[in-house]
Enzyme design. Structure first.
Site, short mmCIF file in Angstrom:
data_model
loop_
_atom_site.label_atom_id
_atom_site.label_comp_id
_atom_site.label_asym_id
_atom_site.label_seq_id
_atom_site.Cartn_x
_atom_site.Cartn_y
_atom_site.Cartn_z
N HIS A 88 0.72 -1.28 -0.16
CA HIS A 88 0.06 0.06 -0.15
C HIS A 88 1.10 1.41 -0.01
O HIS A 88 1.72 1.25 0.89
CB HIS A 88 -0.80 -0.13 1.23
CG HIS A 88 -1.53 1.23 1.21
ND1 HIS A 88 -2.98 1.56 0.51
CD2 HIS A 88 -1.54 2.41 1.98
CE1 HIS A 88 -3.55 2.56 0.62
NE2 HIS A 88 -2.45 3.24 1.66
N ASP A 167 -14.99 2.98 7.92
CA ASP A 167 -14.03 3.85 7.27
C ASP A 167 -14.36 4.56 6.05
O ASP A 167 -14.24 5.64 5.94
CB ASP A 167 -12.62 2.90 6.88
CG ASP A 167 -11.74 4.06 6.36
OD1 ASP A 167 -11.44 4.73 6.85
OD2 ASP A 167 -11.40 3.73 5.05
N ARG A 174 -14.15 12.96 7.00
CA ARG A 174 -13.00 13.83 7.39
C ARG A 174 -12.44 14.68 6.60
O ARG A 174 -11.82 15.76 6.54
CB ARG A 174 -11.75 12.70 7.70
CG ARG A 174 -11.84 11.61 9.02
CD ARG A 174 -10.94 10.74 9.10
NE ARG A 174 -9.82 11.07 8.93
CZ ARG A 174 -8.93 9.98 8.29
NH1 ARG A 174 -9.36 8.79 7.82
NH2 ARG A 174 -7.45 10.36 8.01
N SER A 189 -7.35 3.88 9.17
CA SER A 189 -8.23 4.00 7.90
C SER A 189 -7.55 3.05 7.05
O SER A 189 -8.13 2.13 6.35
CB SER A 189 -8.33 5.24 7.46
OG SER A 189 -8.73 5.43 6.22
N LYS A 193 -8.72 -1.34 6.00
CA LYS A 193 -8.97 -1.75 4.71
C LYS A 193 -8.01 -3.36 4.36
O LYS A 193 -8.36 -4.10 3.87
CB LYS A 193 -9.08 -0.79 3.66
CG LYS A 193 -10.18 0.01 3.96
CD LYS A 193 -9.95 1.49 3.10
CE LYS A 193 -8.96 2.26 3.69
NZ LYS A 193 -9.16 3.67 3.04
N1 URA Z 1 -5.91 6.78 2.87
C1 URA Z 1 -6.64 6.19 3.38
O1 URA Z 1 -7.26 5.30 3.06
N2 URA Z 1 -7.19 6.69 4.58
C2 URA Z 1 -6.52 7.97 5.04
O2 URA Z 1 -6.99 8.41 6.04
C3 URA Z 1 -5.66 8.60 4.27
C4 URA Z 1 -5.03 7.99 3.19
#
Ligand code: URA
Length: 432
Positions: A88, A167, A174, A189, A193
């Site tokens: 990621h 999320d 957010r 967050s 995932k």
């Molecule tokens: N990417 C995400 O998935 N969440 C965040 O809070 C920031 C970047």
């Protein structure tokens, strides 16, 4: 079953700098997901978290509660012992690394189940890039996902609505309440995932510099350490690399432009920094998956990564041999003077690509497949006044002026004998 709480009490706890209990966290995430805690209450709580932080137990529990708001995928029995590993990136300009990386790692024997996102703001999204390939589709059913993971070894597709739905809702909130830049909230967050996605191992590419979320190494390190701890707490072997995002990766920023550059890498060419980072991340992903007897460089050279790429694209309806779209108009911006290019700002290039139509301002906006910025030099290069510096691509030439405004202060050219002080591509490694 968690006890009922009052949302205001939960907000006051964090406002007054006290730690949230496990029960408070479980309740507030689940009540928010089902609509019993209002957006304005969650906004206040997110702001209190941004201002007052969370300790390791709180972040871990918060992440668990977000995972529990949806399904947690598992491939343990479906892949005949083939280990899963994923990467990621926290997002940057010209960051197309996933495109060559996923097929390369699959060509080395691991399975790569990658759920990706679309771009928002100045950073591009992997799905937007792949969608520039004619016919390619981002949405797969659970059965299609698993079948492709088994047969091809790599899948890059959109997350379904049941992956950490808390999320999804919270991130949208957010984004419009000035509460994105909180390390506990970003870490939970991203990791909710990735953990829910079911990968056994994870390599995090935490970008640092003007084109990244994290502008400073110290903040990036703290984010990386928080995410590595979360991964380990949840049984995912996780390491992080802090990598340079002061300048764009490679020579392109924009959807089809980046796919073309990724295919060059898979064909054994491509820009040096893209090849290097792809190989560094591939080695980390393979090591985290327990595969240590394959050198990914050989799989790039012998064409096996390209074979997986073709099968991966075709499995999702794309034509790997199809013509990629090009923008209707181009405009060349010349180098202003002779010298050494000592700075080429990633953020400025990202904003220019975005203004040319490669990115979107709102989630529902369309993107132009061919739009973006092509670079003709990278920091450290000797340049001559009048040579091409950038080529801007767009279908809508009225966008050129605004893109050029973004690039007005994007570079520094120093006298020919200067030595630029550049950050290395890989700045630091975090994790066991
Ligand atoms: N990417 C995400 O998935 N969440 C965040 O809070 C920031 C970047």
């Amino acid at each position: 079953m968690s006890p009922e709480f009052d949302a205001v009490d939960v907000i006051l706890t964090k406002r007054d700098r006290r730690a949230l209990s496990d029960e408070q966290i479980d309740w507030v995430i689940s009540a928010y997901t089902r609509g019993d805690v209002a957006d304005e209450q969650m906004s206040a709580l997110a702001m209190a978290i941004l201002l007052n932080g969370m300790d390791r137990r709180e972040v871990s529990r918060w992440t668990e509660a977000m995972i529990a708001s949806g399904e947690r995928m598992s491939f343990a029995d479906a892949l005949d012992g083939r280990p899963t590993t994923d990467k990621h990136s926290t997002g940057g300009v010209g960051d197309k690394i996933t495109l060559p990386l996923a097929p390369l790692v699959a060509a080395c024997g691991a399975a790569v189940p990658q759920l990706s996102g679309r771009g928002l703001g100045h950073t591009g999204g992997t799905l937007d890039k792949l969608e520039s390939i004619p016919g390619w589709r981002a949405s797969l059913s659970g059965d299609e996902f698993l079948a492709q993971l088994r047969s091809v070894g790599a899948v890059i597709c959109a997350a379904n609505d049941n992956l950490a739905p808390a999320d999804k809702k919270l991130y949208g909130l957010r984004d419009v309440t000035g509460t994105v830049e909180s390390i506990p909230l970003i870490a939970s967050s991203i990791m909710s995932k990735k953990i829910a996605e079911g990968t056994g191992a994870l390599v995090l590419d935490v970008k640092v510099g003007s084109g990244a979320f994290m502008k400073e190494v110290d903040a990036a390190r703290e984010l990386a350490e928080t995410m590595v701890a979360l991964g380990s707490d949840h049984g995912v072997r996780t390491v992080a690399l802090l990598t340079n995002m002061q300048t764009p990766l490679g020579l392109t920023a924009g959807n089809a432009l980046e796919v073309r550059e990724s295919v060059e890498v898979l064909a054994g060419g491509g820009p040096e920094d893209v090849v290097e980072l792809t190989l560094v991340l591939a080695r980390e992903m393979l090591a985290a998956a327990g595969i240590d007897d394959v050198d990914p460089a050989t799989r790039l050279k012998d064409g096996s990564a390209m074979d997986v790429w073709r099968r991966m694209i075709a499995a999702q309806g794309g034509d790997p041999e199809g013509e990629l779209p090009t923008a209707r108009e181009t405009h060349v911006v010349p180098v202003p003077a002779d010298g050494v290019l000592t700075r080429l700002d990633a953020y400025a290039v990202g904003v220019a690509a975005w203004r040319l139509g490669a990115g979107r301002a709102r989630k529902e906006d369309p993107v132009q497949a061919g739009a973006g910025v092509q670079l003709h030099a990278k920091p450290g290069a000797l340049v001559r006044g009048g040579e091409p510096l950038f080529t801007l691509h767009t279908d809508t030439p009225e966008r050129f002026d605004r893109a050029m405004e973004a690039l007005a202060d994007a570079i520094t050219i120093a006298p020919e004998d200067s030595r630029p002080d550049l950050l290395p591509l890989v700045i630091e490694r975090v994790g066991a």
